[in-house]
Motif scaffolding. Structure first.
Motif, short mmCIF file in Angstrom:
data_model
loop_
_atom_site.label_atom_id
_atom_site.label_comp_id
_atom_site.label_asym_id
_atom_site.label_seq_id
_atom_site.Cartn_x
_atom_site.Cartn_y
_atom_site.Cartn_z
N ILE A 259 0.82 -1.21 0.00
CA ILE A 259 0.00 0.00 0.00
C ILE A 259 0.85 1.26 0.00
N LEU A 275 -7.46 1.90 1.87
CA LEU A 275 -7.70 1.35 0.53
C LEU A 275 -8.27 2.40 -0.41
N ALA A 276 -9.09 3.31 0.09
CA ALA A 276 -9.71 4.33 -0.77
C ALA A 276 -8.70 5.32 -1.30
N GLY A 277 -7.65 5.61 -0.52
CA GLY A 277 -6.62 6.54 -0.98
C GLY A 277 -7.19 7.92 -1.27
N TRP A 280 -11.02 8.97 -0.89
CA TRP A 280 -11.71 8.98 0.40
C TRP A 280 -12.40 10.32 0.64
N LEU A 289 -14.77 -1.32 -3.76
CA LEU A 289 -14.61 -0.85 -2.38
C LEU A 289 -15.96 -0.80 -1.68
N VAL A 309 -6.87 0.12 -6.00
CA VAL A 309 -6.24 0.94 -4.96
C VAL A 309 -5.18 1.81 -5.63
N TYR A 310 -4.84 2.90 -4.98
CA TYR A 310 -3.86 3.83 -5.55
C TYR A 310 -2.60 3.81 -4.69
N GLU A 315 -2.76 3.48 -10.22
CA GLU A 315 -3.85 2.56 -9.91
C GLU A 315 -3.33 1.11 -9.96
N TRP A 318 -6.20 -5.07 -6.56
CA TRP A 318 -5.99 -6.07 -5.51
C TRP A 318 -7.16 -7.06 -5.52
N ASP A 341 -1.71 -8.59 -5.16
CA ASP A 341 -1.70 -7.60 -6.23
C ASP A 341 -1.83 -8.34 -7.56
#
Length: 785
Positions: A259, A275-277, A280, A289, A309-310, A315, A318, A341
């Motif tokens: 991450i 996870l939202a990066g 969010w 998500l 995920v970023y 990008e 996962w 990944d």
């Protein structure tokens, strides 16, 4: 990877679950535990069968002199039947419940306990009243041994075993009470209770052992995963764990590195926020998500959940799997799972998917994607009660480019065509290439048919503009067929078929236009199919024949020859118009064998005429593009004995439209044989004077449309006939006017200078006998003169 459900500890064993009366809603996977219970019962099935049979036999021997023999034999047989039935039932479920067993499988064993308990309860309750002390002691001994055996060997199925022990023990103690033996009755009750407690405890211990084995297996699986985290392979899985508030706990180093954060700072942070990066704050979460959030909220296990995920602004994709964790004294404590990944795998899959759905030459969607898109558009149209559209596009004169300049130029031209098509689409359309020079358009919303028609016009206009490719200026066009769904087809296949029929009509009209589907097109297509099937066998079935139309001298009216005209009479369809079957024969590639038959038949017939009349035979462009056609003509002349100067081959301007196919060379070789050539329908096509300069034609035939126009006084028609006559005279050619039907037309044509005439005024097409008779009479007149 399978996610552990026992969380590496033996589960809390619920008594109801152990007996098969209840399916607990905790994280314990009871299916393999129940399978172990069923397998344990199956393993001891034969042992219990033998114990029941031997015990019943001993009881029978003990009471043989006290109880009626029929009773003993009947009871003994009943014990054997029930015991065998129970053994067979348990053995038959062994394969089905080898790995997993349901609650119903375990619960269903209570029937075994009731059946065996009931039949053994009969012995003390019925036979005990007839017993002497010795026989009663024997019965008591057998029952005690049988109950102890069941409690020990069948403890894996506690429900059935407890029912058996309870029923048999109650029957024995009740019998002793009735026989005024309270001490032995009490002892029996205590013994039965101890056996039942021991049976339940042993059954629970066996279940705990199986649960521990499962937990150990899952622990080994997780240890293997942890060992993989020491590898440098970036594709390896990694562990993650969150608490009940969805905060990260005990983050593994690989998870933190994946991450892009420090492992020492990630613990305690919101799992979803990590996870939202960057999404969010905006709240623009990916669907994956949102699905993960719903699973965590519902405390549901999940596997192979894909989400973006970023990491460092890039990008990544996962794949996540997890199960909820429960602790006996604390309840739900969070989730533990694994992730990996799969960005590279997804990119590879996307590339394969694109290759399968996009044309490599033009980059446009291919036939597969077009069909899928059309199916979706039709579903949406059906859902909302609207319409969708489908267009089929075929390039005009594209084959000539491939034939003359080669496929590399043709491929580059297709690329230019696709570029132009891309500029025409909006969000409402998708344009693709079906293959070759065929393209297609899916119109998602075709409610406004005027816009669909305008798009068709725009496509034709855009694609008809000249192209500059490798210092070549290329002129092609486009024909379009349009179908509207669901009106013209309720399935993608039907709609494509309808658009194809409309395209065929556009091509049949000469190209450069569009046509919308009409219901009669299906009828016409079916008629064409039936005609084609019949035409393929017409030659073999001798359904074809020739008619001969006279050609006369315009000045004297004397016969100069005949034009052989092909006719087809089908046994059920009747006479079929040449305007129908000749184009069909050319399209179906049947014109070559049929044309060869016409040539041989006409030559053979003309060779028998008594007058020196010529016979004219129409030759298609397909025949002239065949290098072997010269040999066919030579053979026909040699076989029939007809002199070459009496054969005239009529060709149209269409033979010159396909450059590089050798038609001109074929005509020159035919002239070398000594035959004559006639240019048919001159003035109705491209009418290039270059055709006349390159080939030594003997005759130019003027189409009937100019004859009728001149008869009506149309100045343009009269001027064209005069020009053609003057041109023919300057090139030492004759002219033949077709379709002369009246005296007025004959006199006008004669005045304009035409050499020969042909039409109903001088004679309709004649059957072979009449034509032969006419030539015979002309021949006799010539000889008499």
């Amino acid at each position: 990877m399978r996610i552990p459900t026992s969380q590496f500890a033996a589960p809390r064993i619920d008594a109801r679950a152990l007996l098969g009366l209840y399916d607990p809603a905790d994280s314990t996977d009871w299916a393999p535990i129940r399978a172990a219970q069923m397998n344990g019962g199956a393993q001891m099935a034969l042992f219990m069968l033998a114990a029941n049979v031997i015990g019943a036999t001993l009881v029978t021997l003990s009471f043989a002199h006290l109880v009626p023999l029929a009773w003993l034999v009947g009871w003994n047989a009943l014990v054997a039947i029930v015991a065998v039935g129970v053994a067979v039932r348990r053995l038959s479920t062994r394969n089905r419940t080898d790995r997993n067993a349901t609650l119903a499988d375990v619960r269903g064993t209570f029937l075994d306990g009731i059946a065996l308990g009931g039949i053994w309860a009969v012995a003390p309750m019925v036979f005990g009243h007839y017993a002497d002390p010795i026989a009663l002691l024997g019965l008591y001994s057998v029952v005690v041994v049988l109950m102890a055996s069941a409690a020990i060997s069948m403890a894996t199925l506690p429900l059935a075993t407890l029912l058996f022990l309870g029923m048999v023990g109650s029957a024995m103690s009740g019998t002793f009470v009735l026989l005024a033996m309270p001490t032995i009755a009490g002892t029996t009750v205590i013994f039965t209770a101890l056996l039942m407690v021991g049976c339940f405890a042993r059954g629970r211990a066996l279940v705990v052992m199986r649960a521990n084995e499962i937990a150990l297996s899952e622990r080994d699986e997780t240890v293997s995963l942890l060992l993989r985290e020491t590898e440098e392979d970036s594709s390896a899985d990694w562990l993650w764990e969150i608490d009940a508030q969805r905060r990260v706990v005990r983050a593994s180093p690989r998870f933190a590195r994946s991450i892009g954060v420090d492992p020492t700072t990630i613990n305690g942070k919101s799992f979803l926020e990590i996870l939202a990066g960057p999404t969010w704050e905006s709240g623009n979460f990916a669907a994956g998500l949102r699905a993960l959030s719903d699973k965590l909220k519902a405390r549901e296990a999940f596997r192979d959940l894909l989400l973006p995920v970023y990491v460092d602004g890039q990008e990544r994709w996962w794949e996540m799997s997890a199960s909820p964790r429960f602790v006996e004294d604390r309840g739900f404590v969070g989730f533990r799972g694994v992730g990996s990944d799969v960005t590279e795998q997804r990119a590879s899959a996307d590339k394969i998917n694109r290759m399968a759905r996009y044309d490599t030459l033009t980059g446009l969607p291919n036939r597969l994607l077009i069909n899928e898109t059309l199916g979706q558009a039709m579903q949406e149209a059906d859902k909302w009660g609207s319409r969708c559209g489908f267009m089929m596009i075929d390039l005009d004169r594209f084959k000539a480019v491939n034939d003359t300049l080669g496929h590399p130029i043709g491929d580059r031209l297709l690329g230019r065509v696709s570029d132009r098509l891309k500029t025409l689409i909006t969000d409402n359309e998708i344009i693709g290439r079906l293959g070759g020079d065929e393209f297609a358009v899916v119109v998602r919303d075709a409610t406004d048919t005027a816009k669909v028609e305008q798009l068709a016009h725009t496509i034709i206009s855009t694609l008809s503009t000249p192209y500059d490719v490798d210092q070549h200026t290329l002129f092609i066009g486009a024909s379009v067929g349009v179908a509207i769904g669901p009106r013209d087809g309720r399935t993608p296949e039907m709609l494509i078929r309808s658009a194809d029929l409309a395209l065929y009509r556009s091509k049949d009209a000469g190209g450069g236009v569009f046509h919308a589907y009409e219901p009669q097109l299906h009828l016409q297509a079916e008629e064409r199919r039936v005609l084609e099937m019949a035409l393929r066998s017409a030659l073999e079935k001798d359904e074809l024949h020739l008619m001969y139309q006279p050609v006369v001298d315009a000045g004297t009216g004397s016969l100069t020859g005949f034009e052989a005209l092909l006719r087809w009479t089908h046994p059920t369809l009747g006479p079929v118009s040449p305007a129908k079957f000749i184009p069909l024969a050319e399209e179906a590639r049947l014109i070559a064998p049929i044309g060869e038959w016409v040539l041989r038949t006409a030559c053979h017939e003309a060779a028998g005429w008594k007058s020196y009349s010529r016979v004219a035979v129409n030759v298609s462009a397909e025949q002239l593009h065949n290098p072997g056609f010269v040999a066919v003509v030579a053979n026909a002349l040699a076989t029939s004995g007809l002199s070459a100067d009496r054969l005239e081959l009529e060709v149209t301007e269409s033979v010159f439209l396909r450059e590089g196919t050798g038609a001109t060379q074929t005509l020159e070789r035919l002239l070398d044989l000594g035959i004559r050539l006639s240019l048919d329908d001159f003035g109705t096509g491209y009418s290039s004077l270059g055709y006349l300069s390159r080939t030594r034609f003997s005759t130019i035939k003027i189409d009937r449309s100019f004859v009728t126009g001149a008869a009506r006084g149309v100045k343009e028609a009269i001027a064209i006939i005069r020009a053609v006559v003057a041109l023919a005279q300057s090139l030492d050619m004759t002219t033949t006017a077709e379709g002369v039907e009246t005296e007025e037309e004959h006199m006008l044509i004669k005045t304009l200078g035409c050499s020969k005439v042909q039409g109903y005024y001088f004679g309709r097409p004649l059957p072979v006998e009449e034509a032969r008779g006419l030539t015979d009479s002309v021949g006799e007149q010539v000889r008499a003169a």
